[in-house]
Design an enzyme around this catalytic site. Structure first.
Site, short mmCIF file in Angstrom:
data_model
loop_
_atom_site.label_atom_id
_atom_site.label_comp_id
_atom_site.label_asym_id
_atom_site.label_seq_id
_atom_site.Cartn_x
_atom_site.Cartn_y
_atom_site.Cartn_z
N GLU A 50 -9.03 -1.76 8.51
CA GLU A 50 -8.50 -1.10 9.71
C GLU A 50 -8.50 -2.14 10.81
O GLU A 50 -9.55 -2.61 11.23
CB GLU A 50 -9.39 0.07 10.13
CG GLU A 50 -9.19 1.30 9.27
CD GLU A 50 -10.03 2.48 9.76
OE1 GLU A 50 -9.94 3.53 9.14
OE2 GLU A 50 -10.76 2.32 10.76
N ASP A 61 -14.32 5.48 22.16
CA ASP A 61 -15.21 4.46 21.64
C ASP A 61 -16.48 4.29 22.45
O ASP A 61 -16.48 4.42 23.67
CB ASP A 61 -14.48 3.11 21.57
CG ASP A 61 -13.51 3.07 20.41
OD1 ASP A 61 -13.96 3.23 19.27
OD2 ASP A 61 -12.30 2.90 20.66
N TYR A 175 -9.38 10.75 7.53
CA TYR A 175 -10.55 10.13 8.14
C TYR A 175 -11.39 11.25 8.71
O TYR A 175 -11.01 11.88 9.69
CB TYR A 175 -10.08 9.17 9.24
CG TYR A 175 -11.15 8.31 9.88
CD1 TYR A 175 -12.39 8.83 10.26
CD2 TYR A 175 -10.92 6.96 10.12
CE1 TYR A 175 -13.35 8.03 10.86
CE2 TYR A 175 -11.88 6.14 10.72
CZ TYR A 175 -13.10 6.69 11.09
OH TYR A 175 -14.05 5.90 11.69
#
Lengths: 274, 403
Positions: A50, A61, A175
Site C-alpha cells: 500500500e 491518521d 480492509y
C-alpha cells in the site's frame, strides 16, 4: 488483464498462507531512500504494497503517519511523483500495488486522468480513506473502465446491512479497520475482531485484511489466524522515523517485513490447529 | 469591489441540501468509514428530534431565558452620520450570553446530543468563542467537555482559554500544522474517530460533513429571523444590503437565511489578512479553488496538488482555509457577493466602532463593520445596511494593545 490482487490471494490460499500487506508513505524520508526501502521490503516477504499518498491534513491518521506525511511533503512529494515511484517499482516487482490516498489529491489531479495514469504506472487498486460509497460515484463515473480495484474500508462501527452495501461496490479485498480510532492507536481486541470477521464473511466473499493498531509479531500471528491478510502501517513508519539517519534503514525495514511474514505463517498454522 | 449585477434572489433554499447533504456541487460527507454510521445516526436524529415541538419549545426557551435573546437591532447613528451615507443597523450578537452568536448553535447541538443519549461533547475552536459556547452548554447540561485549540490561538485568545477552563472544560492544545483552527478541527475529528460511540462532536460553523452545515444553519437562522422582523418594525421596510464576516460562515448564514427570498443584496466579508497579493490571507471564496477538506466539498485555499495552504488573519475565527459549502453555492449563483478586508482595515473599523458607538467588536466582526463603512459611504441616505455584529471584542484586547 490478469488481476494481480486476485492472483496473489489465490496463490496464498493454495500455499495456506496469509497476506502481509505493508503501508509505506511514498517519499518518506525522501524520494530516493523511500524507493530503496520499498524495494527491499518487496524482496523480503511483503505480499501486497500500500503506497501512501501524503495529504497535508490527514484526519484519519495518528501522529506517526502524520509526521511521515509531513516529511514526504517537505521532500516535495505529490500524486504525480507517487505515480512515478509506482512505475519504477513496477519494473522491479509483480507485487500488487494499492495507492492509499485521501480524496483531495485525487480530486485535484482529476479522477479521469488519475485512473488512466495509475493503471499506466502499474497500480492495481486504490483506497480512498475519506470517500465513502455515498460519494464515490463522482470519482468512479469518470473512470473509463474497472481495471483499478476499489478497496473499501469496513469499520468496527459499520452495521451488517452497511457491510453488505459496501462490499457490493468493493473489489480486490475488504480492509477491516480493527478498532475505532486513528491509525497507530494502541491495543487490539482479537475476540472483537473475530466476531467482526465472521459477520463480514456473511456479507462478502472478498478476502478480508485487517489493519490499524497491529504492531508486534504476536499481533500479526493473532490476526493472521483469523483474516486473509494483515495490514501494517504505523509500525513500519515508526521504524523509519527512529532510523532517519541510519544507513541501514532499508535492511532494517526488510528484516521487520521478514519477521512479520514469518508471524503470518505461524498465524495461518494456528488456525489449522484449532 | 461591489459587483453591479442585478440581485439574484432565485436561490431556492428548500432545494438545498439534498438528502445526502449536497448544495449543488458542494457539501456531502467525505469522511472515513468509522464516522459514517455516526453521521447517518446524527442525520436521522436531527431530522426526527429537531422539528419536534417539544425540542423547539425547549430550544426557544433556552435562547430566551439563558442566552438572552432576542438581541437588539441597533441603529448606529454616530457611525452613520460620520460616514454621511446609508443608515447602518447592527445586529447585536455581541450581547448574547458568552459574547458571540456561537451560543445559539451550541445550545441546539447540546440539546440534540442529550436527547440522543450522548454524554460527552467535543469541539474545535479558533477564536475560542465556539469553545466557550460549547463549554457553557456542557456545564449547563452536566456533560463532559473537551475543546481542541491550536497553540497559536491559545496564545492570542488567552482570555477565552481561561473561560473554558473555568467552565469545566478540558482544553487540548493542538501543535500540528499551523497550530490554528484547521489543525484544531483535524485533531477533533481524530479524537472523534476513537470516541464516536458516546461522544457528540459540536462543530462550530456551517462546515464539516452533512448534516452539520444544514444543522448549524438551522440553529443560527434565529439571527436573521429576528433581524428581519426588527428592521420591518423599526423602519417599515427591508434593508438594501446585509453584511456579515465569513470564516466558516455560520454568522453570515444565520443572518442571510431569513432574507433569501427578499430583493436585497448580501455581502460576505472574508479576511484579506496581510493582503490578497501576499498569499497571507483567508479569502477562500475570493481566491480559492474547489476541493475536499474536513468532510465536505467547498472552496479551499490549496496548491495545484490538492495540499491545503495556510490561511492568515489577525482574527483567529476567520483564520481558516475552508468555508461552508452553502457559501460556495451562493457564490456560484451570485446570490451573495464575497469581498475581503485586510488586517489593517479591520483594526481601523474596530477602533472606529469603539469611539463612535461605545461598542468593542470582535476582530472577526470588525471585518464586517469595515465593509459596511465602505458601503455606507457610497450609498444614499435612504438606504439601510444591516451588519451582523457577531461577537464582542474583549477577547482581542491583547492583540489590539500589543500592536
Amino acid at each position: 488483464m490478469i488481476n494481480r490482487i486476485n492472483q496473489t490471494f489465490e496463490t496464498l490460499r493454495q500455499k495456506k498462507e496469509k497476506a502481509l500487506v505493508g503501508f509505506i508513505t511514498a517519499g518518506d524520508p525522501n524520494i530516493s531512500d523511500s524507493f530503496s526501502i520499498i524495494k527491499a521490503m518487496c524482496k523480503s516477504g511483503l505480499d501486497i504494497l500500500e503506497l501512501g499518498v501524503s495529504f497535508s491534513d490527514p484526519t484519519a491518521d495518528g501522529p506517526v503517519i502524520q509526521r511521515s506525511s509531513a516529511r514526504a511533503l517537505k521532500e516535495g512529494i505529490n500524486l504525480r511523483a507517487v505515480l512515478e515511484i509506482t512505475a519504477r517499482l513496477r519494473e522491479e516487482t509483480s507485487m500488487p500495488i494499492i495507492l492509499f490516498s485521501y480524496y483531495n489529491p485525487i480530486y485535484a489531479y482529476g479522477a479521469k486522468a488519475f485512473y488512466k495514469d495509475a493503471l499506466a504506472a502499474g497500480a492495481d487498486g486504490v483506497l480512498v480513506v475519506d470517500l465513502p460509497p455515498e460519494e464515490s460515484d463522482e470519482m468512479t463515473s469518470q473512470w473509463s473502465g474497472n481495471d483499478l480495484a476499489l478497496i473499501r474500508l469496513v469499520a468496527p462501527t459499520t452495521p451488517l446491512e452497511r457491510m453488505a452495501q459496501i462490499a457490493q461496490s468493493a473489489s480486490g479485498f475488504i480492509y477491516l479497520v480493527s478498532k475505532t480510532g486513528v491509525t497507530g492507536s494502541d491495543g487490539l481486541d482479537t475476540e472483537d475482531i473475530k466476531e467482526k470477521i465472521e459477520l463480514l464473511r456473511s456479507a462478502t466473499k472478498l478476502p478480508i485484511c485487517v489493519g490499524f493498531g497491529i504492531s508486534t509479531a504476536d499481533d500479526v500471528a493473532a490476526i493472521a489466524s483469523l483474516a486473509d491478510g494483515v495490514v501494517i502501517g504505523s509500525a513500519f513508519e515508526r521504524l523509519i522515523e527512529d532510523n532517519l539517519d541510519n544507513p541501514d534503514l532499508a535492511s532494517i525495514l526488510a528484516n521487520k517485513v521478514n519477521e512479520f511474514k514469518k508471524a503470518t505463517k505461524i498465524g495461518s498454522r494456528l488456525r489449522l490447529e484449532t | 469591489m461591489r459587483h453591479n449585477k442585478a440581485v439574484n434572489n432565485k436561490y431556492n433554499q428548500d432545494k438545498f441540501p439534498d438528502s445526502k447533504g449536497h448544495f449543488g456541487l458542494y457539501g456531502g460527507r467525505y469522511v472515513g468509514e468509522t464516522l459514517m454510521p455516526a453521521l447517518l445516526e446524527l442525520d436521522e436524529a436531527y431530522n426526527k428530534i429537531v422539528p419536534d415541538p417539544s425540542f423547539q419549545f425547549e430550544f426557544k426557551r433556552l435562547l430566551q431565558n439563558y442566552a438572552g435573546r432576542p438581541t437588539p437591532l441597533f441603529y448606529a447613528k454616530r457611525l452613520s452620520e460620520h460616514l454621511k451615507g446609508a443608515f447602518i443597523y447592527l445586529k447585536r450578537e455581541d450581547l448574547v450570553h458568552t459574547g458571540a452568536h456561537k451560543i445559539n448553535n451550541t445550545l441546539g447541538q447540546a440539546l440534540l446530543a442529550r436527547r440522543m443519549g450522548k454524554t460527552k461533547l467535543i469541539a474545535e475552536t479558533g477564536a475560542g468563542q465556539h469553545g466557550v459556547a460549547t463549554a457553557t452548554a456542557a456545564a449547563l447540561f452536566g456533560m463532559e467537555c473537551r475543546i481542541f485549540m491550536g497553540t497559536e490561538d491559545i496564545q492570542r485568545q488567552a482570555p477565552n482559554v481561561q473561560r473554558m477552563k473555568l467552565l469545566g472544560a478540558q482544553v487540548v492544545p493542538v501543535t500540528s500544522g499551523t497550530c490554528t483552527l484547521k489543525d484544531a478541527m483535524n485533531e477533533a475529528m481524530r479524537f472523534w474517530v476513537g470516541a464516536v460511540r458516546d461522544t457528540f462532536y459540536v462543530i462550530g460553523s456551517v462546515a464539516g460533513p452533512h448534516p452539520y452545515p444544514v444543522m448549524v444553519r438551522e440553529f443560527q437562522k434565529v439571527i436573521g429571523d429576528e433581524a428581519r422582523e426588527q428592521i420591518l418594525e423599526n423602519t417599515g421596510g427591508l434593508p438594501a444590503v446585509l453584511i456579515a464576516c465569513v470564516g466558516g460562515g455560520s454568522n453570515a448564514m444565520g443572518l442571510f437565511y431569513a432574507f433569501m427570498d427578499d430583493p436585497l443584496e448580501m455581502v460576505g466579508v472574508e479576511a484579506a489578512g496581510k493582503g490578497i497579493k501576499t498569499k497571507k490571507h483567508a479569502a477562500t471564496l475570493g481566491e480559492g479553488s474547489i476541493g475536499v477538506l474536513h468532510g465536505s466539498k467547498s472552496y479551499l485555499l490549496q496548491d495545484e496538488n490538492g495540499q491545503i495552504q495556510e490561511a492568515h488573519s489577525i482574527a483567529a475565527g476567520l483564520d481558516y482555509p475552508g468555508v461552508g459549502p452553502e457559501h460556495s453555492l451562493l457564490k456560484d449563483l451570485n446570490r451573495v457577493q464575497y469581498v475581503s478586508i485586510d488586517d489593517e482595515q479591520a483594526l481601523e473599523a474596530f477602533k472606529t466602532l469603539c469611539v463612535l458607538e461605545g461598542i468593542i467588536p470582535a476582530l472577526e466582526s470588525s471585518h464586517a463593520i469595515a465593509w459596511a463603512m465602505v458601503e455606507a459611504a457610497r450609498r444614499p441616505q435612504n438606504e439601510i445596511i444591516v451588519v451582523n455584529l457577531s461577537g464582542r471584542g474583549d477577547k482581542d484586547l491583547g492583540i489590539v494593545s500589543g500592536l
